[in-house]
Scaffold this motif. Structure first.
Motif, PDB file in Angstrom:
ATOM      1  N   GLU A 135       0.975 -45.223  29.482  1.00 11.36           N
ATOM      2  CA  GLU A 135       0.818 -44.942  28.061  1.00 11.36           C
ATOM      3  C   GLU A 135       0.800 -43.428  27.829  1.00 11.36           C
ATOM      4  OE1 GLU A 135       0.739 -47.116  25.597  1.00 11.36           O
ATOM      5  OE2 GLU A 135       1.006 -48.797  26.989  1.00 11.36           O
ATOM      6  N   TYR A 136       1.171 -43.034  26.607  1.00 12.22           N
ATOM      7  CA  TYR A 136       1.240 -41.607  26.295  1.00 12.22           C
ATOM      8  C   TYR A 136       0.974 -41.410  24.806  1.00 12.22           C
ATOM      9  CZ  TYR A 136       3.209 -36.937  25.542  1.00 12.22           C
ATOM     10  OH  TYR A 136       3.394 -35.615  25.193  1.00 12.22           O
ATOM     11  N   SER A 137       0.299 -40.329  24.476  1.00 18.02           N
ATOM     12  CA  SER A 137       0.022 -40.025  23.070  1.00 18.02           C
ATOM     13  C   SER A 137      -0.121 -38.511  22.903  1.00 18.02           C
ATOM     14  CB  SER A 137      -1.258 -40.730  22.596  1.00 18.02           C
ATOM     15  OG  SER A 137      -2.375 -40.268  23.341  1.00 18.02           O
ATOM     16  N   ILE A 138      -0.070 -38.073  21.646  1.00 16.27           N
ATOM     17  CA  ILE A 138      -0.273 -36.662  21.314  1.00 16.27           C
ATOM     18  C   ILE A 138      -1.394 -36.593  20.279  1.00 16.27           C
ATOM     19  CG2 ILE A 138       0.779 -34.533  20.457  1.00 16.27           C
ATOM     20  CD1 ILE A 138       3.481 -35.573  21.186  1.00 16.27           C
TER      21      ILE A 138
ATOM     22  N   VAL B 281       2.101 -27.801  17.923  1.00 11.31           N
ATOM     23  CA  VAL B 281       3.549 -27.889  18.156  1.00 11.31           C
ATOM     24  C   VAL B 281       4.306 -27.518  16.888  1.00 11.31           C
ATOM     25  CG1 VAL B 281       5.437 -29.497  18.614  1.00 11.31           C
ATOM     26  CG2 VAL B 281       3.396 -29.542  20.051  1.00 11.31           C
ATOM     27  N   GLU B 282       3.842 -28.018  15.748  1.00  9.11           N
ATOM     28  CA  GLU B 282       4.515 -27.698  14.482  1.00  9.11           C
ATOM     29  C   GLU B 282       4.487 -26.201  14.204  1.00  9.11           C
ATOM     30  OE1 GLU B 282       2.418 -30.079  11.686  1.00  9.11           O
ATOM     31  OE2 GLU B 282       3.516 -31.926  12.167  1.00  9.11           O
ATOM     32  N   GLU B 283       3.341 -25.595  14.414  1.00 11.53           N
ATOM     33  CA  GLU B 283       3.226 -24.151  14.183  1.00 11.53           C
ATOM     34  C   GLU B 283       4.098 -23.366  15.161  1.00 11.53           C
ATOM     35  OE1 GLU B 283      -0.924 -23.505  14.583  1.00 11.53           O
ATOM     36  OE2 GLU B 283      -1.434 -24.256  12.571  1.00 11.53           O
TER      37      GLU B 283
ATOM     38  N   LEU C 119       3.666 -37.181  31.955  1.00  9.80           N
ATOM     39  CA  LEU C 119       3.651 -38.417  32.746  1.00  9.80           C
ATOM     40  C   LEU C 119       3.830 -38.115  34.230  1.00  9.80           C
ATOM     41  CD1 LEU C 119       5.785 -40.819  30.510  1.00  9.80           C
ATOM     42  CD2 LEU C 119       3.297 -40.776  30.758  1.00  9.80           C
ATOM     43  N   SER C 120       4.628 -37.096  34.547  1.00 16.11           N
ATOM     44  CA  SER C 120       4.919 -36.808  35.957  1.00 16.11           C
ATOM     45  C   SER C 120       3.702 -36.322  36.724  1.00 16.11           C
ATOM     46  CB  SER C 120       6.056 -35.776  36.058  1.00 16.11           C
ATOM     47  OG  SER C 120       5.601 -34.470  35.723  1.00 16.11           O
ATOM     48  N   VAL C 121       2.681 -35.856  36.007  1.00 18.12           N
ATOM     49  CA  VAL C 121       1.449 -35.430  36.673  1.00 18.12           C
ATOM     50  C   VAL C 121       0.306 -36.402  36.388  1.00 18.12           C
ATOM     51  CG1 VAL C 121       2.091 -33.008  36.747  1.00 18.12           C
ATOM     52  CG2 VAL C 121       0.835 -33.887  34.756  1.00 18.12           C
ATOM     53  N   GLY C 122       0.635 -37.557  35.792  1.00 16.68           N
ATOM     54  CA  GLY C 122      -0.362 -38.586  35.556  1.00 16.68           C
ATOM     55  C   GLY C 122      -1.200 -38.389  34.315  1.00 16.68           C
ATOM     56  N   GLN C 123      -0.775 -37.528  33.398  1.00 20.42           N
ATOM     57  CA  GLN C 123      -1.520 -37.299  32.165  1.00 20.42           C
ATOM     58  C   GLN C 123      -0.989 -38.202  31.060  1.00 20.42           C
ATOM     59  OE1 GLN C 123      -1.377 -33.115  31.222  1.00 20.42           O
ATOM     60  NE2 GLN C 123      -2.625 -32.512  32.978  1.00 20.42           N
ATOM     61  N   SER C 124      -1.894 -38.855  30.346  1.00 21.99           N
ATOM     62  CA  SER C 124      -1.491 -39.793  29.298  1.00 21.99           C
ATOM     63  C   SER C 124      -1.448 -39.146  27.924  1.00 21.99           C
ATOM     64  CB  SER C 124      -2.460 -40.979  29.261  1.00 21.99           C
ATOM     65  OG  SER C 124      -3.783 -40.534  29.012  1.00 21.99           O
ATOM     66  N   THR C 125      -1.760 -37.861  27.838  1.00 20.55           N
ATOM     67  CA  THR C 125      -1.687 -37.154  26.566  1.00 20.55           C
ATOM     68  C   THR C 125      -1.175 -35.739  26.805  1.00 20.55           C
ATOM     69  OG1 THR C 125      -2.943 -36.547  24.578  1.00 20.55           O
ATOM     70  CG2 THR C 125      -4.066 -36.303  26.705  1.00 20.55           C
ATOM     71  N   LEU C 126      -0.598 -35.156  25.776  1.00 17.91           N
ATOM     72  CA  LEU C 126      -0.023 -33.818  25.904  1.00 17.91           C
ATOM     73  C   LEU C 126      -1.126 -32.763  25.903  1.00 17.91           C
ATOM     74  CD1 LEU C 126       2.518 -31.997  25.966  1.00 17.91           C
ATOM     75  CD2 LEU C 126       2.495 -32.038  23.465  1.00 17.91           C
ATOM     76  N   SER C 127      -1.018 -31.834  26.825  1.00 20.13           N
ATOM     77  CA  SER C 127      -1.946 -30.698  26.869  1.00 20.13           C
ATOM     78  C   SER C 127      -1.189 -29.429  26.494  1.00 20.13           C
ATOM     79  CB  SER C 127      -2.553 -30.547  28.259  1.00 20.13           C
ATOM     80  OG  SER C 127      -1.565 -30.181  29.205  1.00 20.13           O
TER      81      SER C 127
ATOM     82  N   VAL D  27       3.526 -25.592  27.038  1.00 21.35           N
ATOM     83  CA  VAL D  27       4.025 -24.269  27.435  1.00 21.35           C
ATOM     84  C   VAL D  27       5.015 -24.405  28.591  1.00 21.35           C
ATOM     85  CG1 VAL D  27       3.371 -22.027  28.418  1.00 21.35           C
ATOM     86  CG2 VAL D  27       1.978 -23.065  26.604  1.00 21.35           C
ATOM     87  N   ARG D  28       4.686 -25.273  29.551  1.00 18.92           N
ATOM     88  CA  ARG D  28       5.578 -25.501  30.700  1.00 18.92           C
ATOM     89  C   ARG D  28       6.913 -26.083  30.241  1.00 18.92           C
ATOM     90  NH1 ARG D  28       7.622 -24.355  35.582  1.00 18.92           N
ATOM     91  NH2 ARG D  28       8.052 -26.207  36.856  1.00 18.92           N
ATOM     92  N   ALA D  29       6.876 -27.026  29.291  1.00 15.02           N
ATOM     93  CA  ALA D  29       8.115 -27.620  28.778  1.00 15.02           C
ATOM     94  C   ALA D  29       8.981 -26.566  28.104  1.00 15.02           C
ATOM     95  CB  ALA D  29       7.789 -28.751  27.804  1.00 15.02           C
ATOM     96  N   LYS D  30       8.379 -25.692  27.310  1.00 17.14           N
ATOM     97  CA  LYS D  30       9.152 -24.625  26.654  1.00 17.14           C
ATOM     98  C   LYS D  30       9.762 -23.685  27.680  1.00 17.14           C
ATOM     99  CE  LYS D  30       6.166 -22.824  23.848  1.00 17.14           C
ATOM    100  NZ  LYS D  30       5.709 -21.867  22.813  1.00 17.14           N
ATOM    101  N   HIS D  31       9.018 -23.398  28.743  1.00 20.58           N
ATOM    102  CA  HIS D  31       9.512 -22.506  29.789  1.00 20.58           C
ATOM    103  C   HIS D  31      10.724 -23.128  30.502  1.00 20.58           C
ATOM    104  CE1 HIS D  31       9.546 -19.565  32.979  1.00 20.58           C
ATOM    105  NE2 HIS D  31       9.360 -20.508  33.905  1.00 20.58           N
ATOM    106  N   LEU D  32      10.623 -24.423  30.838  1.00 19.67           N
ATOM    107  CA  LEU D  32      11.760 -25.098  31.492  1.00 19.67           C
ATOM    108  C   LEU D  32      12.977 -25.107  30.586  1.00 19.67           C
ATOM    109  CD1 LEU D  32      10.148 -28.219  33.246  1.00 19.67           C
ATOM    110  CD2 LEU D  32      11.111 -26.193  34.340  1.00 19.67           C
TER     111      LEU D  32
END
Length: 625
Positions: free
Chosen positions: A546-549, A557-559, A589-597, A602-607
Motif C-alpha cells: 500500500e502507498y499514500s501521500i 509537492v505543489e509548492e 516502495l523500493s525501500v519499504g516505505q508506504s508513504t512519501l517522505s 528530493v531523491r526522485a527530483k535528483h534522479l
C-alpha cells in the motif's frame, strides 16, 4: 468424517454423502462448498492436492480432486445439465435419487420421466496455463507440492494416437459395443426425448459435442506461441459472474477425463447436422467439446484469484516475514549492483529499471491508469545478442514475461489482439492477452526497413494503446471491446523508440564486454541462489504494498512544482510532475516505505534531473527528436 484419502481421491463420494444426508435442505449445496473450502484453508492440506500444472494427465485418476493454476482465456455460453435425477431401476421401490452435479456423465440409467429430475445451469470457462510463466515459478510450485500420484489405470491417452482406420475396423467388427456402453440398449438420441431411459451425459452442450480426437487437429488457443501445459474446461456452478476473462485463478475441482466423452463427440460428428437447422456448427462443437484426453474437464468446487504467482511468497504478498523486511536495504543495494552489471555499468539506468520492475497499475481515474511506468531503454547495441541476453536475465527475476522481436515479419505476421470467431463461437487468443504484471519486452533493435501492411499497422496501434492506456481492444468484428490490463512494457531500442513510453532512459555502457553471452552467463553463475530468491521475493512483495501521500507532503509537492515552473517554465510541464510523482512512489516502495517522505521526493527530483540531462545530451549528439 471423510479422511484425506476420501476428499482428495474420491471427492464425489463426499459430495454424494452430503447430498444424501441433506438433500431435503435448501442449503445442501452450500454445505458441500463449505466442506471443501474449510479443508483447503490449510496450506499444507492444499499442497496434497495434485496440480494439473505439475502432474501429467495420465498420472491422474478421473473423479479425483485436482488444482489448476490458470488464466481464464474465454467464457462459453451457459449450459444446462441434469442436476438431480432418479435411477431407472425396474421396480419403483428400488429407484434412488442421485446427484448429477460435478460430473459429465451419469453412472447409471436415468428415468427422464421422473418428477424428481431437476435441470440446472452451469458456466464453462476455457482456462490455459498462465501465459509466459517463468520456468523457475513452475519448478518452485512443483517443489512445494506434497501430492503423491501413480499412473492411472483408468485413463488411456494412447487411444487418440490410433489411426482412424483402426477405429473404423473395430467399429465394423463390433458395431454395437461402444453404443451399448454409452446408452444401454438405446442409441444416443435426444437425451430428453420420448420417455426413453438411458445413461445420460449431464451437460447439454456435451450432448452435441464433436471433436476430431486427433491432437494435431485441435487448437489449444494459448496466447503465446510455444506454450506448454494443459488447457482445461472448468465447469463453474456458483457465482460465475464474479469472474472475468484474463483473471488468474487457482481452481480446485473434480477432474473428468471420461473416455466416453470422446466417444460421444465422435458419434455426434458422424451424425452432424448443419447449424442452419438449429444445431451448433461443427467448428463450435469442436471448440466447446474437445477430447477430454487433450482438454480435461474440471468441475469447480473452490477457486480464488491469485494476487501473484510467486511460489516463494504466501498468497497475500504483503504477508512477508519481519526478517525479510529488515533486510530490504541490503537486498535493494545488492539488486541495484546486479542490475548495474547487467546494464554494462550504468547505475542510473539500473535505478530506473528497478523502478520499472516494481511498477503496477494500482487504480484508474477515468481513463487514466495510475502507477504504470513503461520504460524505453535506448542505446542498446543493435548488432549483438545483448537484448536477448538482457531478457533472459529478467526472466530469472519476474514471474511472467514475453519477448517480442519487432521485426517486419513479426509485426506483419503475428496476431496481437484477441478476435472473436463467430463460427466456432470462441475468442481466438492473441499475444497481448496476458495476465496482470507480465513483463512485455519489446525488442526494437530488430526493426528493419520495409512496409507495414494493414495487420502490422493494427499491431503497432495495439501496442501504443497498451502502453498509453493499459487497455487492449479485442476485435469482435462489428465492434471493438476494451479490456483493461496491467502489463509492464519495457522497450529496448537503439535510438529513441517509435512507440510511446512513460520514461526514456538512454543507456550509457561504461565497460562494454567483448563477448556479451559469456559476460551475462558469468553474471548469473556468480549470483548465489539464495540471493536470487531474495530478489524475486523483493520484486513481487513490494509491488503490492500500500502507498499514500499525506496532506502535508501533497502541499509541499505543489509548492515545489510552482517554484520549478517559475525557474524553467518552458521545460517543466504537468507530465513532468506526474512522472516525478510516479518515480517518488516507486522509490518509496523500493525501500519499504508506504508513504512519501521529503527525502524520497528530493531523491526522485535528483534522479529525474540526471535522467533529463542525459536525455537532452543524447538528443543533441544524435539529432533525435
Amino acid at each position: 468424517m471423510p479422511t484425506v484419502h476420501d476428499w482428495i481421491n474420491s471427492p464425489l463420494g463426499v459430495v454424494e454423502g452430503i447430498f444424501a444426508q441433506y438433500n431435503s435442505s435448501p442449503d445442501w449445496e452450500q454445505k458441500v462448498l463449505d466442506f471443501f473450502r474449510e479443508k483447503l484453508k490449510d496450506q499444507e492440506a492444499a499442497s496434497w492436492v495434485p496440480s494439473l500444472n505439475d502432474v501429467p494427465l495420465h498420472y491422474l485418476k478421473t473423479s479425483s480432486l485436482v488444482k489448476f493454476r490458470c488464466m481464464v482465456q474465454d467464457m462459453f455460453d451457459p449450459e444446462f445439465y441434469v442436476g438431480v435425477y432418479e435411477t431407472a431401476a425396474p421396480p419403483p421401490e428400488s429407484k434412488v435419487l442421485k446427484l448429477g452435479k460435478y460430473r459429465d456423465m451419469t453412472d447409471c440409467e436415468v428415468d427422464l420421466n421422473s418428477k424428481h429430475v431437476v435441470t440446472m445451469e452451469r458456466q464453462s470457462f476455457y482456462c490455459v496455463p498462465i501465459p509466459g510463466e517463468s520456468q523457475w515459478v513452475k519448478d518452485g510450485f512443483a517443489r512445494c507440492s506434497q501430492a503423491r500420484v501413480l499412473p492411472s489405470t483408468s485413463y488411456m491417452p494412447q487411444r487418440h494416437k490410433r489411426s482412424h482406420e483402426e477405429e473404423d475396423d473395430e467399429m465394423e467388427s463390433q458395431p454395437h459395443k461402444q453404443k451399448e456402453q454409452l446408452t444401454g440398449n438405446h442409441a444416443a438420441t435426444d437425451p430428453f426425448g420420448h420417455g426413453d431411459t438411458k445413461r445420460l451425459e449431464t451437460g447439454s452442450q456435451g450432448a452435441n459435442a464433436a471433436a476430431s480426437g486427433c491432437p494435431h487437429s485441435l487448437e489449444l488457443n494459448f496466447p503465446l506461441p510455444g506454450e506448454m501445459g494443459p488447457a482445461c474446461l472448468v465447469k463453474v456452478y456458483e457465482e460465475w459472474e464474479k469472474f472475468k476473462v484474463n483473471d488468474v485463478l487457482e481452481v480446485y475441482g473434480i477432474l473428468s477425463v471420461d473416455p466416453l466423452l470422446s466417444v460421444i463427440a465422435e458419434e455426434r460428428e458422424g451424425h452432424f447436422v448443419d447449424s442452419m437447422d438449429g444445431m451448433e456448427s461443427l467448428e463450435e462443437q469442436r471448440a466447446h467439446s474437445p477430447p477430454a484426453s487433450l482438454v480435461p474437464r474440471v468441475h469447480m468446487l473452490h477457486a480464488y484469484r491469485l494476487q501473484h504467482n510467486n511460489p516463494l511468497l504466501p498468497p497475500a504478498a504483503s504477508e512477508v516475514s519481519s526478517g525479510f523486511l529488515g533486510e530490504l536495504a541490503s537486498i535493494r543495494a545488492e539488486l541495484i549492483g546486479f542490475l548495474t552489471h547487467v546494464l554494462l555499468g550504468d547505475g542510473l539506468a539500473a535505478e530506473y529499471l528497478l523502478l520499472h520492475l516494481l511498477s503496477n497499475v494500482y487504480a484508474r481515474r477515468d481513463v487514466l491508469p495510475l502507477g504504470k511506468f513503461a520504460l524505453n531503454l535506448s542505446g542498446c547495441p543493435p548488432s549483438s545478442s545483448y537484448t536477448e541476453q538482457l531478457f533472459r536475465v529478467l526472466q530469472q527475476l519476474v514471474t511472467c514475461s514475453h519477448r517480442v522481436g519487432m521485426s517486419l515479419g513479426n509485426m506483419n505476421g503475428l496476431h496481437f489482439t484477441p478476435q472473436k470467431d463467430y463460427t466456432a463461437n470462441r475468442l481466438r487468443s492473441g499475444i497481448l492477452q496476458l495476465s496482470p504484471n507480465t513483463l512485455l519486452f519489446l525488442d526494437e533493435t530488430q526493426l528493419q526497413q520495409g512496409q507495414l501492411d494493414a495487420a502490422g499497422v493494427r499491431n503497432i496501434t495495439a501496442l501504443g494503446n497498451l502502453i498509453s492506456w493499459q487497455k487492449v481492444d479485442y476485435d469482435f468484428s462489428y465492434h471493438q471491446m476494451e479490456f483493461p490490463c496491467n502489463i509492464n512494457v519495457l522497450i529496448a531500442s537503439e535510438g529513441k523508440s517509435l512507440l510511446p513510453s512513460d520514461c526514456h532512459m538512454p543507456l550509457q555502457p561504461q565497460l562494454p564486454p567483448p563477448n556479451i553471452e559469456e559476460y551475462m552467463g558469468a553474471l548469473q553463475a556468480a549470483l548465489p541462489p539464495s540471493l536470487l530468491n531474495k530478489f524475486r521475493i523483493y520484486l513481487t512483495a513490494l509491488r503490492h504494498q500500500e502507498y499514500s501521500i499525506s496532506e502535508e507532503l501533497t502541499k509541499m509537492v505543489e509548492e515545489d512544482f510552482v517554484e520549478m515552473r517559475k525557474e524553467d517554465p518552458q521545460s517543466i510541464s504537468a507530465d513532468d510532475l506526474h512522472r516525478t510523482l510516479v518515480v517518488a512512489r516507486l522509490l518509496s516502495l523500493s525501500v519499504g516505505q508506504s508513504t512519501l517522505s521529503r527525502d524520497r521526493w528530493v531523491r526522485a527530483k535528483h534522479l529525474e534531473a540526471r535522467r533529463t540531462s542525459r536525455t537532452q545530451q543524447r538528443t543533441i549528439n544524435s539529432n533525435e527528436p
